[in-house]
Design an enzyme around this catalytic site. Structure first.
Site: not given
Length: 221
Positions: A116, A120, A201, A203
């Site tokens: 990732h 987040d 959310h 990112h």
């Protein structure tokens, strides 16, 4: 004595069941096994399909190079504004663009991206997303299979920030323009759940010279 009696009854019951099962015709066993396999096949097929689709869309997101990774998702990149427009010194006084609960950190894995490449932050839909530092709007894009609605700001010294899964500008009312100057804390969009997202959310990615850097290392306030 009671425990011994319970064990005796349990052994008797198990023996009786085993005896009855031995009397079941082999064809019936094949029939039962067939039903079990048929019931499991849709679940296995769904899992395999999910893995294949995820690999097809996100399997190339492993290089850490922003340009290559975004071309892999199919997003149409515009020519980014040269960071030298804002000088060569890295921005100071970075701040988090939203406050909320951290749901995924840099370097881990999510359902859509492994590793990732950002942080987040979960929040309420429509929450104002603020510029993390002074800069200019370098890119405004739509990536339905990944970032959703996103904005990239250039901050000078090769630094950039990316804000993804934003609400549509038509919904949030924040209509940013390319080359538009922003100051730290200026609203640039609304927190949403567009693109490959399981819930509202933000990112957030921080980059230097096209290479991603852990936002927690950059934004310390």
């Amino acid at each position: 004595m009671l425990t011994a009696a319970v064990r005796f009854l349990a052994r008797t019951l198990v023996a009786r069941v085993a005896e009855q099962m031995r009397d079941i015709h082999p064809a019936l066993w094949w029939l039962i096994g067939g039903f079990i396999v048929m019931g499991a096949l849709p679940v296995v097929a769904a899992l395999l399909t999910g893995f294949v689709l995820q690999a097809a869309v996100y399997g190339q997101l492993v290089s850490g190079d922003a340009a290559n990774d975004e071309s892999a998702t199919g997003s149409q990149r515009r020519a980014e504004i040269a960071a030298s427009l804002l000088g060569t010194e890295p921005p100071s006084n970075w701040s988090w663009p939203v406050t909320g609960r951290l749901t995924a950190l840099y370097g881990g894995c999510t359902f859509a991206m492994c590793p990732h490449w950002g942080t987040d932050i979960a929040g309420v839909p429509g929450t104002r997303v603020l510029a993390a530092a002074d800069g200019v709007v370098a890119e405004i894009g739509w990536d339905p299979d990944g970032y959703g609605h996103y904005i990239i700001l250039a901050h000078g010294g090769g630094w950039q920030t990316l804000y993804a899964h934003l609400q549509s500008p038509h919904v949030s009312g924040y209509r940013m323009k390319l080359s538009q100057a922003v100051l730290r804390g200026d609203p640039i969009g609304g927190l949403g759940s567009s693109g490959a997202s399981t819930g509202p959310h933000l990112h957030l990615e921080t980059r230097r010279n096209g290479v991603r850097v852990d936002p927690v290392r950059v934004i310390r306030s």
